[in-house]
Design a protein around this motif. Structure first.
Motif, short mmCIF file in Angstrom:
data_model
loop_
_atom_site.label_atom_id
_atom_site.label_comp_id
_atom_site.label_asym_id
_atom_site.label_seq_id
_atom_site.Cartn_x
_atom_site.Cartn_y
_atom_site.Cartn_z
N LYS B 331 -13.73 5.40 13.03
CA LYS B 331 -13.41 6.83 12.25
C LYS B 331 -11.86 6.83 12.40
O LYS B 331 -11.17 6.41 13.36
CB LYS B 331 -14.04 7.85 13.19
N ARG B 350 -6.78 6.21 0.49
CA ARG B 350 -8.29 5.65 0.49
C ARG B 350 -8.08 4.31 -0.12
O ARG B 350 -8.72 3.42 0.34
CB ARG B 350 -9.22 6.59 0.03
N ASP B 363 -15.79 -0.99 5.45
CA ASP B 363 -16.79 0.07 5.84
C ASP B 363 -17.12 0.22 7.52
O ASP B 363 -17.94 1.12 7.56
CB ASP B 363 -18.16 -0.37 5.36
N GLU B 366 -14.69 5.14 8.88
CA GLU B 366 -14.80 6.15 7.98
C GLU B 366 -13.41 7.05 8.22
O GLU B 366 -13.06 7.12 9.02
CB GLU B 366 -15.90 6.84 8.63
#
Lengths: 414, 414
Positions: B331, B350, B363, B366
């Motif tokens: 994260k 992003r 992936d 997050e």
DNA sequence: AGATTTAATACGCATAGCGGATAAATACAA
DNA sequence: TTGTATTTATCCGCTATGCGTATTAAATCT
């Protein structure tokens, strides 16, 4: 959550004692007591247990007759025959195997100059298995005496799981190399990033002895990064070893900005090859003499070659400067085969680092260039395995390897 | 070298018990035993000692009558009044002070909207001293009841030494702010990077509860980076907190390639100001409404403004992608005041991260965007101090603060 | 040979965690 | 209402650990 019980207590202190004995060669109990800050009583108890298990041995005589006065101190040292381990290093064009004893002295080594990259994993496992069996046999040891094996390879390795996520060696992903070899050889096999091995080797035997923070950058066919942080090998979450080549050093724009595209031997060679196309040097590249040719041309003053080496050095310097900003290590060890030694590469590298490290961290990091012998990989792999055998209890290095209280020690454990 | 003795054993286990109580609210001894994997006997002994020291208290009644059958479990919780701590956050234009209890609940907070950057350090210390005294007094507590104070500030901070190496707050270097305030207030004052405080707060109370690896990126006047790695705050060698703004994100060439020159509010504002010069918006910048103006213009479709925000996002994304490559955190929390919430900034951020993170790590991380309240800083500073009071024995967080076995707990420690 | 000095160990103590037995406090059943 | 079952918490004894003191061991010095 690890609960602290007397057993853990003893494990911690025993490891400290083992570590002191390993680091300070033949050493007396009193000195161990000073280094570890354990009471003489405790040191005596622990060393008694270690002697009982034959992990250490007293040195016969010839003890240093210096202080003179009282009862002479009995010097203790690791028992070289307490266990034997095997270290393996996989490079795209070569497999190196080394059998070492409990002191990480290389007893026998073996180099197979085979191109293994892009071979299917089972084939590579075959070759490694054969190499290990050969090397152990050459050392006149039965496989049963081998307490552990460690395989180092480039790429992203998840040591805890024994899985190689991605590597220039394998065309597959998520290769469960550790379990495969363990089954084949009947000995616990761990795998790790190759640079981690040499990082540990530098920590135990090399230029970073006693240094708790330093970086190791290997410049070979691909790029590797090893980090020792607070005395422990640094790993990402889940124990993933990072792949230095994936670090970005330039804006993504044209051709990719990853470090591997700028500063690895592979990228430099392909760049030189393209630059020299049609000038009659194709044979050199085909025969693997490309790097020698590049360095030779640069030394002769070829500006294109000098430029290529310089941009590689600058790109690597960029990445290293960022690492220094993050880790503030007092030492950075840069090493590799041929290119890493060239002033045309190292010069720009040093200059870039000096220019890019923030002022507040200027001069904290000493940049050392070093050329490794083949042996260091084996010693590193040995060190990695021995670390577990010595009983490091808190190691983030690996999973708790379900084993007896004294590890995979061969021979009668009392 | 830390020697493991029964005292350390108890300290470790006591911390685990305290941690379980803190994390899982009112909790019974049995549950503590399950979480910590300590035997019920041991938990009982430890909780008895903690109750004796009034660090925890049993919950009166109204215990959850769920399981029904046997003897009801007695729920335990932290004693909010066991100690009080003060958290301070210094920003270039604002001082925030919060007084909290032993549960890190904010009892009283205070914000001084004063421009302190480039004030001499003694003046800032004066202001902080006054603020702390005021805030403590507002909470109707005597200074004697304050067990510890933590000051968070941007820049490079060496917590162990209590020294701020460099900060946008101070014009001086190597400001020994911790010792100075300790002397002034008569209470132990530690200092730390401001982002470390909020990182700990996110770990204890926020979005990263129970997560052992994550990154926190703060986008304010300057940039901050907090790293939780293996459940511990990451610090460079010597306990130096890195300064994210010093990371290079572009080749050095023109105008400097440091992140602080691309993605901090300061840099973005100065760029916008330059772009808008002569268009009648000077007053907005002078009054500190520059960021609001920028976002407003971007929302209205001003391409220059959108472009500036996008390059800022891309530069930060570049840096974060490299951190993900190194740390592989599940994260990443991005937060700040206004800019960090803008889609014109976060969108490119992003996208850049997605594009630049190596395929093997795609992936895993997050990206979470979050806006912080003022309170979180205080809670983080409280958590930082409480961590020590709870007795974390292995913390790389700070130096061993020479204190009694139960810390700086106020009141009779039996 | 005896005194002195230093190294290593034996013994006793305090403390830790743990397992089994025990007490405590409730719900359920007769 | 009383007794039983059940779950929680504690008490007691055990073992292991580290440490301090006293003791033994093995050398040098006088």
């Amino acid at each position: 959550m690890k609960t602290a019980d007397p057993e853990l207590m003893r494990a911690i202190n025993r490891f400290h004692v083992m570590d002191a004995i390993r680091r300070f060669g033949p050493i007396s109990r009193v000195e161990i007591s000073q280094f570890t800050e354990l009471s003489p009583t405790t040191v005596s108890a622990i060393t008694a247990a270690l002697l009982d298990d034959r992990l250490i041995i007293p040195i016969q005589e010839g003890a240093l007759r210096d202080a003179g006065r009282g009862r002479p101190r009995v010097m203790l040292r690791l028992n070289p025959e307490a266990a034997f381990v095997v270290g393996v290093k996989l490079a795209p064009d070569q497999i190196t195997v080394a059998t070492t004893n409990f002191c990480a002295d290389v007893l026998q080594s073996l180099t197979l100059p085979i191109r293994i990259d892009r071979q299917p994993a089972p084939v590579i496992a075959d070759l490694v298995e054969d190499g290990v069996r050969q090397c152990v046999s050459d050392a006149r040891l039965p496989m049963a005496k081998i307490a552990g094996i460690c395989v180092g390879l480039p790429g992203i390795v998840e040591r805890a799981a024994g899985v190689c996520r991605q590597s220039p060696i394998f065309s597959e992903r998520d290769v469960n190399f550790g379990a495969d070899l363990t089954k084949r050889l009947g000995v616990a096999v761990s795998i790790d990033s190759d640079v981690n091995l040499v990082t540990l080797a530098e920590h135990w035997f090399g230029q970073a002895r006693g240094l708790n923070d330093f970086l190791v950058v290997s410049v070979e066919h691909s790029l590797g990064l090893g980090i020792l942080h607070n005395g422990e090998l640094f790993r990402g979450a889940n124990g993933l070893s990072p792949d230095f080549g994936d670090v970005m050093v330039r804006p993504p724009g044209s051709g990719g900005g990853r470090l591997s595209a700028w500063a690895s031997e592979a990228s430099v060679l392909s760049e030189v090859e393209a630059a020299l196309r049609g000038s009659g040097h194709e044979a050199a590249f085909r025969d693997g003499r490309g790097m020698a040719l590049l360095l030779q041309l640069a030394a002769a003053g070829d500006q294109r070659c000098i430029g290529i080496l310089a941009s590689a050095g600058e790109a690597l310097g960029f990445a290293i400067a960022n690492l220094i900003t993050l880790f503030a290590p007092p030492k950075v060890i840069v090493a590799g085969r041929a290119m890493a030694a060239s002033a045309f590469f190292i010069g720009p590298l040093r200059e870039t680092i000096a220019a890019l490290v923030p002022a507040s961290l200027a001069d904290v990091a000493e940049i050392v260039v070093r050329e490794w012998s083949d042996g260091i990989w084996g010693r590193g792999a040995a060190a990695m395995t021995l670390r577990d055998l010595y009983g490091a209890p808190w190691g983030t290095t690996g999973p708790a390897p379900n084993r007896g209280p004294l590890g995979l020690i061969t021979g009668d454990s009392h």
